[in-house]
Enzyme design. Structure first.
Site, PDB file in Angstrom:
ATOM      1  N   GLY A 227      25.632   9.942  -2.432  1.00 17.89           N
ATOM      2  CA  GLY A 227      25.415  11.021  -3.399  1.00 17.89           C
ATOM      3  C   GLY A 227      23.930  11.171  -3.704  1.00 17.89           C
ATOM      4  O   GLY A 227      23.374  12.276  -3.664  1.00 17.89           O
ATOM      5  N   HIS A 228      23.274  10.038  -3.978  1.00 22.92           N
ATOM      6  CA  HIS A 228      21.829  10.073  -4.220  1.00 22.92           C
ATOM      7  C   HIS A 228      21.100  10.544  -2.959  1.00 22.92           C
ATOM      8  O   HIS A 228      20.160  11.331  -3.033  1.00 22.92           O
ATOM      9  CB  HIS A 228      21.305   8.681  -4.575  1.00 22.92           C
ATOM     10  CG  HIS A 228      21.897   8.073  -5.812  1.00 22.92           C
ATOM     11  ND1 HIS A 228      22.708   6.970  -5.780  1.00 22.92           N
ATOM     12  CD2 HIS A 228      21.766   8.409  -7.121  1.00 22.92           C
ATOM     13  CE1 HIS A 228      23.056   6.637  -7.014  1.00 22.92           C
ATOM     14  NE2 HIS A 228      22.510   7.495  -7.847  1.00 22.92           N
TER      15      HIS A 228
ATOM     16  N   MET B 299      19.108   6.059 -11.158  1.00 16.69           N
ATOM     17  CA  MET B 299      19.108   4.726 -11.771  1.00 16.69           C
ATOM     18  C   MET B 299      19.306   3.662 -10.693  1.00 16.69           C
ATOM     19  O   MET B 299      19.657   2.515 -11.004  1.00 16.69           O
ATOM     20  CB  MET B 299      20.194   4.634 -12.840  1.00 16.69           C
ATOM     21  CG  MET B 299      19.950   5.617 -13.989  1.00 16.69           C
ATOM     22  SD  MET B 299      20.719   5.140 -15.534  1.00 16.69           S
ATOM     23  CE  MET B 299      22.437   5.106 -15.067  1.00 16.69           C
ATOM     24  N   GLY B 300      19.119   4.045  -9.436  1.00 18.13           N
ATOM     25  CA  GLY B 300      19.232   3.069  -8.351  1.00 18.13           C
ATOM     26  C   GLY B 300      20.673   2.776  -7.982  1.00 18.13           C
ATOM     27  O   GLY B 300      21.583   3.540  -8.319  1.00 18.13           O
ATOM     28  N   ALA B 301      20.885   1.624  -7.285  1.00 12.45           N
ATOM     29  CA  ALA B 301      22.183   1.321  -6.671  1.00 12.45           C
ATOM     30  C   ALA B 301      22.609   2.545  -5.858  1.00 12.45           C
ATOM     31  O   ALA B 301      23.697   3.102  -6.050  1.00 12.45           O
ATOM     32  CB  ALA B 301      23.224   0.928  -7.716  1.00 12.45           C
TER      33      ALA B 301
ATOM     34  N   SER C 181      27.532   4.773  -8.703  1.00 11.19           N
ATOM     35  CA  SER C 181      27.089   3.378  -8.680  1.00 11.19           C
ATOM     36  C   SER C 181      28.105   2.505  -9.406  1.00 11.19           C
ATOM     37  O   SER C 181      28.245   1.320  -9.113  1.00 11.19           O
ATOM     38  CB  SER C 181      25.718   3.250  -9.342  1.00 11.19           C
ATOM     39  OG  SER C 181      24.797   4.141  -8.737  1.00 11.19           O
ATOM     40  N   ARG C 182      28.818   3.090 -10.369  1.00 13.39           N
ATOM     41  CA  ARG C 182      29.798   2.312 -11.143  1.00 13.39           C
ATOM     42  C   ARG C 182      31.073   2.038 -10.351  1.00 13.39           C
ATOM     43  O   ARG C 182      31.895   1.225 -10.792  1.00 13.39           O
ATOM     44  CB  ARG C 182      30.132   3.028 -12.450  1.00 13.39           C
ATOM     45  CG  ARG C 182      28.968   3.026 -13.437  1.00 13.39           C
ATOM     46  CD  ARG C 182      29.388   3.524 -14.818  1.00 13.39           C
ATOM     47  NE  ARG C 182      28.358   3.262 -15.805  1.00 13.39           N
ATOM     48  CZ  ARG C 182      27.430   4.150 -16.206  1.00 13.39           C
ATOM     49  NH1 ARG C 182      27.409   5.358 -15.684  1.00 13.39           N
ATOM     50  NH2 ARG C 182      26.541   3.817 -17.120  1.00 13.39           N
TER      51      ARG C 182
ATOM     52  N   GLY D 293      22.559  16.088  -9.442  1.00 11.25           N
ATOM     53  CA  GLY D 293      23.893  16.190  -8.876  1.00 11.25           C
ATOM     54  C   GLY D 293      24.870  16.896  -9.808  1.00 11.25           C
ATOM     55  O   GLY D 293      24.820  16.715 -11.024  1.00 11.25           O
TER      56      GLY D 293
ATOM     57  N   GLN E 254      25.104  16.752 -17.843  1.00  8.38           N
ATOM     58  CA  GLN E 254      23.689  16.375 -17.728  1.00  8.38           C
ATOM     59  C   GLN E 254      22.908  17.502 -17.049  1.00  8.38           C
ATOM     60  O   GLN E 254      21.811  17.868 -17.485  1.00  8.38           O
ATOM     61  CB  GLN E 254      23.555  15.088 -16.925  1.00  8.38           C
ATOM     62  CG  GLN E 254      22.143  14.757 -16.513  1.00  8.38           C
ATOM     63  CD  GLN E 254      22.048  13.415 -15.803  1.00  8.38           C
ATOM     64  OE1 GLN E 254      22.073  12.367 -16.440  1.00  8.38           O
ATOM     65  NE2 GLN E 254      21.958  13.442 -14.489  1.00  8.38           N
TER      66      GLN E 254
HETATM   67  P1  AMP Z   1      22.423   8.153 -11.431  1.00 13.34           P
HETATM   68  O1  AMP Z   1      21.697   7.180 -10.564  1.00 13.34           O
HETATM   69  O2  AMP Z   1      23.878   7.890 -11.559  1.00 13.34           O
HETATM   70  O3  AMP Z   1      21.718   8.406 -12.741  1.00 13.34           O
HETATM   71  O4  AMP Z   1      22.342   9.541 -10.663  1.00 13.34           O
HETATM   72  C1  AMP Z   1      21.114  10.080 -10.257  1.00 13.34           C
HETATM   73  C2  AMP Z   1      21.337  11.478  -9.738  1.00 13.34           C
HETATM   74  O5  AMP Z   1      22.249  11.437  -8.639  1.00 13.34           O
HETATM   75  C3  AMP Z   1      21.951  12.409 -10.773  1.00 13.34           C
HETATM   76  O6  AMP Z   1      21.389  13.711 -10.630  1.00 13.34           O
HETATM   77  C4  AMP Z   1      23.413  12.406 -10.400  1.00 13.34           C
HETATM   78  O7  AMP Z   1      24.103  13.574 -10.785  1.00 13.34           O
HETATM   79  C5  AMP Z   1      23.321  12.323  -8.894  1.00 13.34           C
HETATM   80  N1  AMP Z   1      24.569  11.799  -8.336  1.00 13.34           N
HETATM   81  C6  AMP Z   1      25.149  10.608  -8.601  1.00 13.34           C
HETATM   82  N2  AMP Z   1      26.330  10.509  -7.943  1.00 13.34           N
HETATM   83  C7  AMP Z   1      26.492  11.667  -7.266  1.00 13.34           C
HETATM   84  C8  AMP Z   1      27.509  12.186  -6.406  1.00 13.34           C
HETATM   85  N3  AMP Z   1      28.613  11.501  -6.112  1.00 13.34           N
HETATM   86  N4  AMP Z   1      27.335  13.420  -5.890  1.00 13.34           N
HETATM   87  C9  AMP Z   1      26.230  14.140  -6.190  1.00 13.34           C
HETATM   88  N5  AMP Z   1      25.242  13.721  -6.994  1.00 13.34           N
HETATM   89  C10 AMP Z   1      25.364  12.496  -7.520  1.00 13.34           C
END
Ligand code: AMP
Length: 285
Positions: free
Chosen positions: A45-46, A39-41, A193-194, A154, A160
């Site tokens: 981790g991404h 979802m960006g930002a 991102s939060r 992740g 999820q």
């Molecule tokens: P999001 O942008 O939050 O929807 O996350 C996109 C992908 O990045 C999802 O597969 C998340 O599980 C992964 N993700 C987000 N934060 C982390 C993190 N701290 N460590 C590993 N994967 C992450």
């Protein structure tokens, strides 16, 4: 890892806004494709997901889309950080970035919905009843558009991940789901991102989640049962200052039902107005 030569050779990321362009650009790729949905930002981790995709696949496609369907009423859809320019710079060395509008993604729909089943009603799904149906919808659509050899998710979003594995199997999406470990800040906070919503004081308070999970893991390793570990985890987080616990449990990482010896400790809590989730594998007695 990112090859230096590859980084030098690809200076411009191919940004596509429509499904048609995405299909056309994907059709041009020869060799295996890894998909990373976000979802960006973007944060480390991404980027770990992207690096892993780069290691395992010849081409990498990243989606950046704040999916309205996975936000409930009163959640942070409007406030969610949108930083496309910075995200593109961070991504650098990927083949395609897909960043559609809501109109492009869903048109006047969605008129057909996926029922994500029982798993989607537990834990995260209790607090966020429409969340996983929204996730299932977007994940299925983007996997169908890209048809990747592997899709990287992740472990941070453990429920999820379990749901996506189920979708892939039950809806015959035909990809391989690869789980990537949680990336944390030096202090242990799971990157999200939060986290940008958190004040300095709240960031300190949020460390209680990781600390409680570490203690849960240590207790399990010392022979405590899943029930004991769960009870202590809950008590510890209920007593943590500035932390409003939503749930804490030790579950089976596939079904999110009762844990066997190989369990997953999961937590969700509000720190100020911000809802955070975290988890850790625990081996119980
Ligand atoms: P999001 O942008 O939050 O929807 O996350 C996109 C992908 O990045 C999802 O597969 C998340 O599980 C992964 N993700 C987000 N934060 C982390 C993190 N701290 N460590 C590993 N994967 C992450």
């Amino acid at each position: 890892m990112w090859g230096e030569a590859a980084a030098r050779s690809r200076l411009v990321v191919m940004l596509v806004r429509t499904k048609q362009e995405l299909r056309e650009e994907v059709a041009r790729l020869t060799g295996s494709i890894g998909l990373v949905m976000t979802m960006g930002a973007l944060h480390e981790g991404h980027l770990n997901l992207v690096r892993r995709a780069r290691e395992e696949c010849e081409h990498v496609v990243v989606s950046i889309y704040v999916n309205p369907l996975q936000f409930g009423p009163g959640e942070d859809f409007d406030a969610y950080p949108r930083t496309l320019e910075a995200d593109l710079e961070l991504l650098g060395d990927v083949d395609i970035v897909f960043a559609p509008s809501d109109e492009e993604m869903y048109g006047s729909g969605p008129l057909v919905r996926i029922d994500p089943g029982e798993l989607a009603g537990k834990f995260e799904g209790k607090t966020r009843p429409t969340h996983f149906a929204g996730v299932a919808q977007v994940v299925t659509k983007v996997i169908n558009l890209v048809r990747p050899d592997k899709a990287f998710f992740g472990q941070k979003d453990a429920q999820q991940l379990a749901l996506v594995r189920l979708l892939n199997r039950e809806l015959d999406l035909g990809t391989e789901i690869v789980a990537v470990p949680i990336a944390r800040s030096e202090s242990g906070l799971a990157l999200s991102s939060r986290n940008s919503y958190l004040s300095e004081e709240e960031q300190e308070r949020a460390l209680a989640l990781h600390e409680a999970l570490l203690e849960a893991r240590a207790e399990g390793a010392a022979g405590a049962s899943a029930e004991q570990v769960e009870e202590n985890l809950r008590q510890r987080l209920s007593a943590a200052p500035g932390v409003q616990l939503d749930y804490a449990a030790v579950v089976d990482p596939v079904t999110f039902g009762p844990a066997g010896t190989a369990g997953l400790a999961i937590v969700a809590a509000w720190v100020g107005p911000t809802r955070l989730i975290d988890n850790m594998e625990v081996t119980c007695g």
